[in-house]
Structures are given as structure tokens and as C-alpha cells.
Design an enzyme around this catalytic site. Structure first.
Site, PDB file in Angstrom:
ATOM      1  N   MET A   1     -10.957  -6.714   5.866  1.00 51.20           N
ATOM      2  CA  MET A   1     -10.121  -5.733   6.568  1.00 51.20           C
ATOM      3  C   MET A   1      -9.702  -6.290   7.931  1.00 51.20           C
ATOM      4  O   MET A   1     -10.546  -6.770   8.698  1.00 51.20           O
ATOM      5  CB  MET A   1     -10.891  -4.422   6.787  1.00 51.20           C
ATOM      6  CG  MET A   1     -11.190  -3.623   5.525  1.00 51.20           C
ATOM      7  SD  MET A   1      -9.723  -3.137   4.593  1.00 51.20           S
ATOM      8  CE  MET A   1      -8.825  -2.141   5.816  1.00 51.20           C
TER       9      MET A   1
ATOM     10  N   GLY B   1      -0.571   1.781   9.572  1.00 51.27           N
ATOM     11  CA  GLY B   1       0.179   1.636  10.812  1.00 51.27           C
ATOM     12  C   GLY B   1      -0.620   1.205  12.025  1.00 51.27           C
ATOM     13  O   GLY B   1      -0.160   1.351  13.155  1.00 51.27           O
TER      14      GLY B   1
ATOM     15  N   SER C   1       0.846  -1.197   0.000  1.00 50.90           N
ATOM     16  CA  SER C   1       0.000   0.000   0.000  1.00 50.90           C
ATOM     17  C   SER C   1       0.879   1.243   0.000  1.00 50.90           C
ATOM     18  O   SER C   1       1.746   1.409   0.861  1.00 50.90           O
ATOM     19  CB  SER C   1      -0.878   0.017   1.248  1.00 50.90           C
ATOM     20  OG  SER C   1      -1.408   1.320   1.420  1.00 50.90           O
TER      21      SER C   1
ATOM     22  N   MET D   1     -12.284   3.532  -0.182  1.00 47.37           N
ATOM     23  CA  MET D   1     -12.954   3.777   1.092  1.00 47.37           C
ATOM     24  C   MET D   1     -13.732   5.065   0.925  1.00 47.37           C
ATOM     25  O   MET D   1     -13.385   6.126   1.484  1.00 47.37           O
ATOM     26  CB  MET D   1     -11.897   3.849   2.208  1.00 47.37           C
ATOM     27  CG  MET D   1     -11.331   2.463   2.527  1.00 47.37           C
ATOM     28  SD  MET D   1      -9.721   2.506   3.321  1.00 47.37           S
ATOM     29  CE  MET D   1      -8.689   2.661   1.850  1.00 47.37           C
TER      30      MET D   1
ATOM     31  N   GLY E   1       1.390  -2.050   4.141  1.00 47.29           N
ATOM     32  CA  GLY E   1       1.758  -0.656   3.944  1.00 47.29           C
ATOM     33  C   GLY E   1       2.990  -0.294   4.736  1.00 47.29           C
ATOM     34  O   GLY E   1       4.102  -0.245   4.216  1.00 47.29           O
ATOM     35  N   SER E   2       2.805  -0.084   6.038  1.00 47.12           N
ATOM     36  CA  SER E   2       3.944   0.357   6.850  1.00 47.12           C
ATOM     37  C   SER E   2       5.043  -0.691   6.896  1.00 47.12           C
ATOM     38  O   SER E   2       6.229  -0.337   6.934  1.00 47.12           O
ATOM     39  CB  SER E   2       3.479   0.756   8.254  1.00 47.12           C
ATOM     40  OG  SER E   2       2.642  -0.222   8.798  1.00 47.12           O
TER      41      SER E   2
ATOM     42  N   GLY F   1      -2.341  -3.921   9.144  1.00 47.64           N
ATOM     43  CA  GLY F   1      -1.470  -4.505  10.164  1.00 47.64           C
ATOM     44  C   GLY F   1      -0.769  -5.778   9.729  1.00 47.64           C
ATOM     45  O   GLY F   1      -0.321  -6.552  10.575  1.00 47.64           O
TER      46      GLY F   1
HETATM   47  C1  DX5 Z   1      -6.205   1.117   5.850  1.00 47.26           C
HETATM   48  C2  DX5 Z   1      -5.755   0.861   4.436  1.00 47.26           C
HETATM   49  C3  DX5 Z   1      -4.615  -0.078   4.370  1.00 47.26           C
HETATM   50  C4  DX5 Z   1      -3.378   0.452   5.061  1.00 47.26           C
HETATM   51  C5  DX5 Z   1      -2.404  -0.632   5.277  1.00 47.26           C
HETATM   52  O1  DX5 Z   1      -7.397   1.804   5.834  1.00 47.26           O
HETATM   53  O2  DX5 Z   1      -6.797   0.287   3.681  1.00 47.26           O
HETATM   54  O3  DX5 Z   1      -4.329  -0.448   3.021  1.00 47.26           O
HETATM   55  O4  DX5 Z   1      -2.756   1.455   4.329  1.00 47.26           O
HETATM   56  O5  DX5 Z   1      -1.350  -0.118   6.038  1.00 47.26           O
HETATM   57  P1  DX5 Z   1      -0.683  -1.007   7.163  1.00 47.26           P
HETATM   58  O6  DX5 Z   1      -0.093  -2.204   6.466  1.00 47.26           O
HETATM   59  O7  DX5 Z   1       0.337  -0.117   7.757  1.00 47.26           O
HETATM   60  O8  DX5 Z   1      -1.759  -1.412   8.127  1.00 47.26           O
HETATM   61 ZN    ZN Z   2      -6.258  -0.674   1.754  1.00 45.08          ZN
END
Ligand code: DX5
Ligand code: ZN
Length: 222
Positions: free
Chosen positions: A135, A143, A8, A66, A195-196, A175
Site C-alpha cells: 500500500m 484520492g 479501482s 480491507m 482509482g482517482s 495515489g
Molecule cells: C485505498 C484503496 C485504493 C484506492 C485507490 O484504500 O485500496 O484502491 O481506491 O485510489 P487512488 O488511486 O485514488 O489512491
Molecule cells: Zn485497493
């Protein structure tokens, strides 16, 4: 299809998106988090960014919307160049019609469920989807801590897909890290957003590969 990793860019540097995407050549998809400040309390970007990214990379784009009123807004992202478009069931009035419309546009149609949204009411429509996103955090921010309470739902979704013998991919998002990816893979997920974990690593592409091999190892043991 096997294990796929979709980093992400929510956690990348927004001032240099083209360069950030070029840092993850091993990624199967680039996960693009579109937030409208209504469906979630955060605002990112819209179809113009999807168009720009589609020009900047050959890696296909996995748009995670979203946003409210997905029935009206989601097709815009297929048109902008996203190869996969994920709408939230909580933001859609007619998910079957929307999935069919996205497929007719040539995109992969995907539907997301927030952590507290049950999968069971949607069992009969799974064949309409190319991917189901569960999700593993409340959507809105990168994060956050992985929600273990979703793992049983991943298991139930995998059992449903296997029962119907359909090829719908099962994605998890939120996460996901080296610490949590194995429990998702063991439960039956096969597409992993991170993502993170990716963008805070010194070598993001090496992290993509590390996540892939951790998931593959765990999936093999399920
Ligand atoms: C959250 C997003 C995710 C998020 C993932 O609303 O949909 O894609 O960026 O980031 P991490 O891996 O850091 O949870
Ligand atoms: Zn996402």
C-alpha cells in the site's frame, strides 16, 4: 507477465457500476475495494457486489479486502467470483494457511501490507503468494497522496522476489497517477492500481493506456 493496470472502482459512480466497468476495456483487472468499517474507517460493499460485477464484465476481478478476520471472510470472495483475492496481513492470523486455501479454491492468493508494515518477516512465505500488494497510502479512501516513504520497500520487495526467482507479482495501490507511477515501476512494481487517476480522467480508458506506457517506459530504464 509485464506491466498490468488495475483501475479501482472505489472512485467510480456506485449507482452505475456495470457502466463504469464498461468504460475501461483496456484494464487488465478490475480492482474491487472491500471495506468493512472496522479494519478501515470506511464501508463499501461485500460479496454480492463481486458476484454482480463478475456477471457484468469479462475482465477478471482483483478483490482487495480491507476487512477484519480475513481467515474466515476472504474465501467468500473467491467463491463470489474474484479471480484474485488480496487479504491484509494485519487482519490475518494464519496467512500461509489462508493463501493455500485461496489457491485451493482456484483464486490467485495475494497479501497486502500497510505502509508501516515491514516486508522482511514475510520473506520466507513469498512463494505462497501470487501477488504481494504494498500500500502506498493508508488504506481506507481513494484520492490520497502517494507516500514516497514506501518506495524503498518496493525496491526491497523486488530484490527479494528476484533473489528467490519467484514469479509473485508486485502490486502498488494508493495515489498512483501519471506523476507517481514511474517511480513505482523503476523500483520494481509491475501491477498498478489507480482509482482517482482513472475515474477522474475525461477518458478513463485512455488514462489506463497512458499509465501503462509510462510504467513500461520506466520499468525499461530500471
Ligand atoms: C485505498 C484503496 C485504493 C484506492 C485507490 O484504500 O485500496 O484502491 O481506491 O485510489 P487512488 O488511486 O485514488 O489512491
Ligand atoms: Zn485497493
Amino acid at each position: 507477465m509485464g506491466i498490468q493496470i488495475t483501475p479501482s472502482i472505489l472512485n467510480a459512480d456506485f449507482a452505475k457500476m456495470g457502466e463504469e466497468v464498461a468504460r475501461i476495456p483496456s484494464a487488465d483487472w478490475v480492482h474491487v475495494d472491500v471495506m468493512d468499517n472496522h479494519f478501515v474507517p470506511n464501508l463499501t460493499f461485500g460479496p454480492t457486489m463481486v458476484e454482480a460485477l463478475a456477471r457484468a464484465t469479462d475482465t477478471p476481478l482483483d478483490a482487495h479486502l480491507m476487512i477484519e478476520d480475513a481467515d474466515r471472510n476472504a474465501p467468500v470472495y473467491a467463491e463470489a467470483g474474484a479471480s484474485s483475492v488480496t487479504f491484509h496481513v494485519e487482519a490475518t492470523k494464519a496467512p500461509v494457511r489462508l493463501a493455500r486455501e485461496l489457491r485451493a479454491q482456484g483464486a490467485r492468493a495475494s497479501m497486502a501490507l500497510k505502509p508501516a508494515t515491514p516486508i522482511e518477516p514475510y520473506e520466507d512465505m513469498l512463494p505462497e503468494l501470487d501477488m504481494l500488494l504494498l500500500m502506498t497510502v493508508e488504506p481506507g479512501f481513494g484520492g490520497q497522496k502517494f507516500l514516497d516513504l514506501v518506495v524503498p520497500k518496493i525496491r526491497r520487495a523486488r530484490a527479494m522476489l528476484d533473489k528467490h526467482g519467484i514469479e509473485t507479482w508486485l502490486q502498488v495501490d494508493g495515489g498512483v497517477s501519471l506523476e507517481t507511477i514511474e517511480r513505482c515501476a523503476e523500483a520494481g512494481a509491475d501491477v498498478f492500481v489507480a482509482g482517482s487517476a482513472v475515474y477522474s480522467a475525461d477518458d478513463p480508458d485512455a488514462m489506463v493506456e497512458a499509465l501503462r506506457s509510462a510504467a513500461a517506459g520506466a520499468a525499461g530504464h530500471s
